[in-house]
Design an enzyme around this catalytic site. Sequence first.
Site, PDB file in Angstrom:
ATOM      1  N   SER A 182      -0.263   0.637   2.366  1.00 44.53           N
ATOM      2  CA  SER A 182       0.455   0.549   1.090  1.00 44.53           C
ATOM      3  C   SER A 182      -0.555   0.657  -0.038  1.00 44.53           C
ATOM      4  O   SER A 182      -1.739   0.358   0.146  1.00 44.53           O
ATOM      5  CB  SER A 182       1.172  -0.809   0.996  1.00 44.53           C
TER       6      SER A 182
ATOM      7  N   TYR B  26       1.166 -10.200   1.360  1.00 39.04           N
ATOM      8  CA  TYR B  26       1.528  -8.826   1.743  1.00 39.04           C
ATOM      9  C   TYR B  26       0.341  -7.893   1.559  1.00 39.04           C
ATOM     10  O   TYR B  26       0.005  -7.101   2.456  1.00 39.04           O
ATOM     11  CB  TYR B  26       2.715  -8.348   0.908  1.00 39.04           C
TER      12      TYR B  26
END
Length: 246
Positions: A143, A156
């Site tokens: 990501s 995350y």
Amino acid sequence: MSMSIENKVVVITGASSGIGEAAALLLAERGAKVVLGARGADRLAALAARIVNNGGEAVYASTDVRQREDLSRLVALACERYGKIDVLVSNAGVMPISPLDDLRVEDWEDMIDVNIKGVLYGIAAALPVFREQGFGHFVNTASTAGHKTVPNQSVYSGTKFAVRAISEGLRQEAGDKLRVTIISPGIVKTGFTESVTDPAVRDQLAAVRDKLAMTPDAVARAIAYAIEQPDDIDVNEIVIRPTAQV
């Protein structure tokens, strides 16, 4: 069809929706034989049927990447059905972000189990097969949060930084027969907000997604680009984000 994707056997986790579903459809359209894994068997069955009805090849198995045995079974299914595995796309991921002060420890553990351990279990399942074959390609979904963190996203982001570190280490260890690619998408129009347990953060994320997000097809094309390169070309990382995303 791209001859460099045609007849490749591609295993995809998180295949029942979002990026995984888009990748399965695109790669099957380009001639790959796709092996689909996700927790939702009904959605997998519908996706596989859609691919087969369009003239492609697909098989599936209910797969929870938190369970090492499930990854082993998914890779074994590819080998049993098609005799090899060319690519493992470790795409399954969850994003229940929240402020650390909320102490949502179960959410932290879920991100670690799915986003990090799920990738490691995929490596454990496929790496021996790749070594025996003498070829193979890992494509791991990270990501843009694995490049930069912001408030509410620290755990995350930590998992996605870990995916990038593990993938780069794997690339350096892999030698000249195996390939390793990191795909780092920005915000994508998927149902990722469903896993966010903090209502305020969920609403904020949904608003940003609805305003800025790119479609999963854009990420699927990036995955296909990496796969279709010649065997002696390793696309190490693709960072792809909406133009409007900072």
